[in-house]
Design an enzyme around this catalytic site. Structure first.
Site, mmCIF file in Angstrom:
data_model
loop_
_atom_site.group_PDB
_atom_site.id
_atom_site.type_symbol
_atom_site.label_atom_id
_atom_site.label_comp_id
_atom_site.label_asym_id
_atom_site.label_seq_id
_atom_site.Cartn_x
_atom_site.Cartn_y
_atom_site.Cartn_z
ATOM 1 N N ASN A 1 0.814 -1.233 0.000
ATOM 2 C CA ASN A 1 0.000 0.000 0.000
ATOM 3 C C ASN A 1 0.844 1.279 0.000
ATOM 4 O O ASN A 1 0.391 2.311 -0.485
ATOM 5 C CB ASN A 1 -1.017 -0.010 1.154
ATOM 6 C CG ASN A 1 -0.393 0.093 2.509
ATOM 7 O OD1 ASN A 1 0.755 -0.305 2.705
ATOM 8 N ND2 ASN A 1 -1.134 0.612 3.461
ATOM 9 N N VAL B 1 0.177 -11.861 9.685
ATOM 10 C CA VAL B 1 1.544 -12.217 9.278
ATOM 11 C C VAL B 1 2.555 -11.726 10.324
ATOM 12 O O VAL B 1 3.482 -12.454 10.691
ATOM 13 C CB VAL B 1 1.861 -11.650 7.870
ATOM 14 C CG1 VAL B 1 3.318 -11.898 7.513
ATOM 15 C CG2 VAL B 1 0.941 -12.267 6.826
ATOM 16 N N GLU C 1 5.217 -3.177 12.199
ATOM 17 C CA GLU C 1 4.186 -2.137 12.061
ATOM 18 C C GLU C 1 2.993 -2.799 11.379
ATOM 19 O O GLU C 1 3.109 -3.268 10.255
ATOM 20 C CB GLU C 1 4.699 -0.974 11.201
ATOM 21 C CG GLU C 1 5.807 -0.167 11.829
ATOM 22 C CD GLU C 1 5.404 0.517 13.118
ATOM 23 O OE1 GLU C 1 4.186 0.675 13.379
ATOM 24 O OE2 GLU C 1 6.305 0.871 13.895
ATOM 25 N N CYS D 1 -2.782 2.418 6.121
ATOM 26 C CA CYS D 1 -2.847 1.850 7.475
ATOM 27 C C CYS D 1 -3.442 2.879 8.432
ATOM 28 O O CYS D 1 -4.021 2.525 9.451
ATOM 29 C CB CYS D 1 -1.474 1.412 7.944
ATOM 30 S SG CYS D 1 -0.241 2.682 7.716
ATOM 31 N N GLU E 1 -10.264 -4.240 11.085
ATOM 32 C CA GLU E 1 -9.700 -3.471 9.964
ATOM 33 C C GLU E 1 -10.320 -3.964 8.654
ATOM 34 O O GLU E 1 -10.208 -5.143 8.314
ATOM 35 C CB GLU E 1 -8.171 -3.652 9.914
ATOM 36 C CG GLU E 1 -7.523 -2.756 8.875
ATOM 37 C CD GLU E 1 -6.004 -2.932 8.789
ATOM 38 O OE1 GLU E 1 -5.523 -4.077 8.765
ATOM 39 O OE2 GLU E 1 -5.300 -1.898 8.722
HETATM 40 P P1 NAP Z 1 0.516 -8.692 4.430
HETATM 41 O O1 NAP Z 1 -0.353 -9.615 3.680
HETATM 42 O O2 NAP Z 1 0.780 -8.979 5.862
HETATM 43 O O3 NAP Z 1 1.904 -8.643 3.627
HETATM 44 C C1 NAP Z 1 2.969 -7.825 4.029
HETATM 45 C C2 NAP Z 1 4.267 -8.440 3.568
HETATM 46 O O4 NAP Z 1 4.483 -9.680 4.263
HETATM 47 C C3 NAP Z 1 4.276 -8.795 2.078
HETATM 48 O O5 NAP Z 1 5.549 -8.573 1.541
HETATM 49 C C4 NAP Z 1 3.949 -10.282 2.110
HETATM 50 O O6 NAP Z 1 4.356 -10.985 0.964
HETATM 51 C C5 NAP Z 1 4.729 -10.716 3.331
HETATM 52 N N1 NAP Z 1 4.313 -11.995 3.901
HETATM 53 C C6 NAP Z 1 3.124 -12.643 3.746
HETATM 54 N N2 NAP Z 1 3.136 -13.816 4.424
HETATM 55 C C7 NAP Z 1 4.356 -13.914 5.009
HETATM 56 C C8 NAP Z 1 4.971 -14.902 5.837
HETATM 57 N N3 NAP Z 1 4.335 -16.016 6.197
HETATM 58 N N4 NAP Z 1 6.227 -14.682 6.272
HETATM 59 C C9 NAP Z 1 6.890 -13.554 5.934
HETATM 60 N N5 NAP Z 1 6.359 -12.593 5.132
HETATM 61 C C10 NAP Z 1 5.108 -12.768 4.684
HETATM 62 O O7 NAP Z 1 -0.008 -7.189 4.369
HETATM 63 P P2 NAP Z 1 -0.454 -6.356 3.089
HETATM 64 O O8 NAP Z 1 -1.768 -6.866 2.628
HETATM 65 O O9 NAP Z 1 0.650 -6.284 2.108
HETATM 66 O O10 NAP Z 1 -0.620 -4.889 3.711
HETATM 67 C C11 NAP Z 1 -1.757 -4.453 4.355
HETATM 68 C C12 NAP Z 1 -1.589 -4.452 5.855
HETATM 69 O O11 NAP Z 1 -0.435 -3.697 6.199
HETATM 70 C C13 NAP Z 1 -2.735 -3.766 6.582
HETATM 71 O O12 NAP Z 1 -3.065 -4.503 7.728
HETATM 72 C C14 NAP Z 1 -2.163 -2.408 6.947
HETATM 73 O O13 NAP Z 1 -2.784 -1.790 8.041
HETATM 74 C C15 NAP Z 1 -0.751 -2.775 7.230
HETATM 75 N N6 NAP Z 1 0.118 -1.590 7.153
HETATM 76 C C16 NAP Z 1 0.613 -1.078 8.312
HETATM 77 C C17 NAP Z 1 1.417 0.061 8.290
HETATM 78 C C18 NAP Z 1 2.000 0.616 9.557
HETATM 79 O O14 NAP Z 1 2.992 1.336 9.481
HETATM 80 N N7 NAP Z 1 1.436 0.314 10.724
HETATM 81 C C19 NAP Z 1 1.704 0.670 7.065
HETATM 82 C C20 NAP Z 1 1.172 0.112 5.891
HETATM 83 C C21 NAP Z 1 0.384 -1.029 5.957
HETATM 84 P P3 NAP Z 1 3.323 -11.232 -0.263
HETATM 85 O O15 NAP Z 1 3.004 -9.907 -0.823
HETATM 86 O O16 NAP Z 1 4.128 -12.059 -1.183
HETATM 87 O O17 NAP Z 1 2.135 -11.928 0.308
#
Ligand code: NAP
Length: 493
Positions: free
Chosen positions: A150, A230, A248, A282, A383
């Site tokens: 994102n 994750v 985060e 986020c 969320e």
């Molecule tokens: P996600 O599905 O958790 O993926 C994040 C990263 O983790 C991706 O690179 C993903 O790879 C990888 N990943 C997935 N499964 C994994 C595993 N088992 N082991 C290690 N890495 C793994 O999150 P997203 O859908 O990309 O992002 C949305 C989320 O991020 C929301 O919950 C949002 O609130 C949060 N976010 C938080 C912040 C903050 O600063 N607090 C900022 C931005 C976003 P793949 O893409 O290959 O699945």
């Protein structure tokens, strides 16, 4: 067709898996190109390269390391438009926001380059004569970075730039949805003259490449941004391995509007933070906690502004809201809307997948507003990560604070009021890492810490000087020039 491959030890190389995955545009499903699908062996190769490079890099004076970061900053600036266009095509956010995101990476590059001449530690007086005491920051070693789609360049900049200026090497796995921008960012590191092996980019799935980063014994720390699901898994495994993690994760952010607020201003803030990036920030505003006496007036103002939102391809400058990232996100959002209706919330606008005007080829969801939401409903707690906002009426500020803090997350919150006393109460009592006053829940600047309390994180912060704490260890140094062995806590007492 564009084909992107890994960057390991200063070379662009495909994975030996021989597999490629397609990268698509969420606006219309068009295939933008392909990207190599890596394995745990690719991660290991990256780590071996990083290990050698990091030993030398740690000995380079920090101001000299920073010179490379200044070059990165200038190149990012020069390529701002190019990068923003890729960002919009790859993940859908509208071009103005994409430019803003690239600007965040530029700001971060200049800021962290400046850290090359700071990286402050402490000097403190010793309790003993002829003895000098100080603390210095030393690099942790190899940082594994796992980032979401994102904010594909901003978050990567929040992590990689402090890691590098502090003397670490990086193995980076970007989100599968946004590989091209990651490669373009790494090209900039390469062109800026960063020695080979210091930034290694490994494409592939979270379950294979992400997991290999977490498991690798020579990766010293994992800095992750993404979902709670994750993040919890990573934390569990890294905890067993006694590996440092910075996490985060999600948010359920709220704007509080009190009856003395400027309601037009509040409505603008709500629309911008609820529907910008199609609600996939986020820090997106997912709840509006509104004092009962102004609930209807505020609803009307927000609904009026929502009517003016234009959906479409984010490359069109007149578009306000782009698509959401993929089909499964679209379905998840729609599922939450169904849940909201079943829970008894009142749907005032939106609530459907968009099928008109040729948008059915993409992942478009109508900006959606629920009202009369109770704080303990699922749509008030979980969320959704899409353009859906829930109005929760409350009696007064006390109740607003209670509702604001009732969720498991603690990322961002905001208050609209003209009463300075209430402002200071909110600043004290909102339990989130970020608090805005008379602004929406989004708009962080890179020179302050970014992150959240409670379920949003594990106490670390991205960006700002605080990010250096993730990528450095403290070393305390005592220099005794008395010529004798002095015993602390004993000789003077
Ligand atoms: P996600 O599905 O958790 O993926 C994040 C990263 O983790 C991706 O690179 C993903 O790879 C990888 N990943 C997935 N499964 C994994 C595993 N088992 N082991 C290690 N890495 C793994 O999150 P997203 O859908 O990309 O992002 C949305 C989320 O991020 C929301 O919950 C949002 O609130 C949060 N976010 C938080 C912040 C903050 O600063 N607090 C900022 C931005 C976003 P793949 O893409 O290959 O699945």
């Amino acid at each position: 067709m564009e084909r992107y491959v890994n960057y390991i030890n200063g070379e662009w190389v495909p994975s030996e898996s021989g597999e490629f995955a397609k990268n698509t545009n969420p606006v219309n499903g068009e295939v933008l190109g392909e990207v190599t699908v890596s394995t745990a062996e690719d991660v290991d190769r990256a780590v071996q390269a990083a290990k050698e490079a990091q030993k030398k890099w740690a000995l380079v004076p920090a101001p000299e390391r920073a010179d490379v970061l200044y070059e990165v900053a200038y190149l990012l600036k020069e390529r701002k438009e190019h990068l923003a266009q890729i960002l919009t095509k790859e993940m859908g956010k509208v071009i103005a926001e994409a430019r803003g995101e690239v600007q965040e990476a530029i700001d971060m590059a200049f800021y962290m380059a400046g850290e090359g001449r700071r990286l402050f530690g402490e000097t403190v007086p010793s309790e003993l004569r002829d003895k000098f005491a100080m603390s210095v920051r030393v690099p942790v070693g190899i940082a594994g970075l796992i980032t979401p789609w994102n904010f594909p360049i901003a978050i990567a900049s929040w992590k990689s730039l402090p890691a590098l200026v502090a003397g670490n090497a990086v193995v980076w796995k970007p989100a599968s949805e946004t590989p091209f921008l990651a490669a373009e960012f790494v090209k900039i590191y390469e062109e800026a003259g960063l020695p080979k092996g210091l930034v290694n980019l490994v494409f592939g799935s979270g379950s294979v490449v992400g997991n290999a980063i977490v498991e690798h014994p020579e990766i010293d720390l994992v800095s992750f941004t993404g979902s709670n699901e994750v993040g919890a898994k990573i934390n569990g495994r890294a905890g067993e391995l006694l590996k440092r993690t910075s996490l985060e994760m999600g948010g359920k952010n709220a704007v509080t509007v009190l009856e003395d607020a400027d309601l037009d201003l509040a409505a603008d803030g709500i629309v911008w933070s609820a529907f910008g990036t199609s609600g996939q920030r986020c820090t997106a505003c997912s709840r509006v906690i509104v004092q009962e006496s102004v609930k209807e007036a505020l609803e009307q103002k927000v609904l009026e502004k929502m009517k003016g939102l234009k959906l479409g391809d984010g490359l069109d400058e007149s578009v306000d809201v782009g698509p959401v990232i993929n089909r499964s996100a679209l379905e998840k959002i729609h599922e939450y809307v169904k849940i909201g209706k079943e829970e008894g919330a009142k749907l005032l606008a939106g609530g459907e997948i968009v099928t008109e005007n040729g948008l059915d080829k993409g992942n478009f969801y109508q900006p959606t507003l629920f009202t009369d939401v109770k704080s303990d409903m699922r749509i008030g707690q979980e969320e959704i990560f899409g353009p859906v906002v829930s109005f929760i009426p409350v009696k007064d500020l006390d109740k607003a604070i209670e509702v604001n803090n009732s969720v498991k997350y603690g990322l961002s919150s905001s208050i609209f009021t003209a009463d300075v006393n209430k402002v200071f109460r909110a600043m004290r009592d909102f339990d989130t890492g970020i608090v805005y006053v008379n602004a929406g829940t989004t708009g962080a600047e890179i020179h302050l810490p970014f992150g959240g309390t409670k379920g949003t994180g594990n106490g670390h912060r991205d960006s700002g000087v605080a990010s250096l704490d993730v990528f450095t260890e403290w070393r305390s140094v005592y220099v005794d020039y008395s010529g004798k062995i002095q015993r602390a806590q004993i000789d003077n007492y």
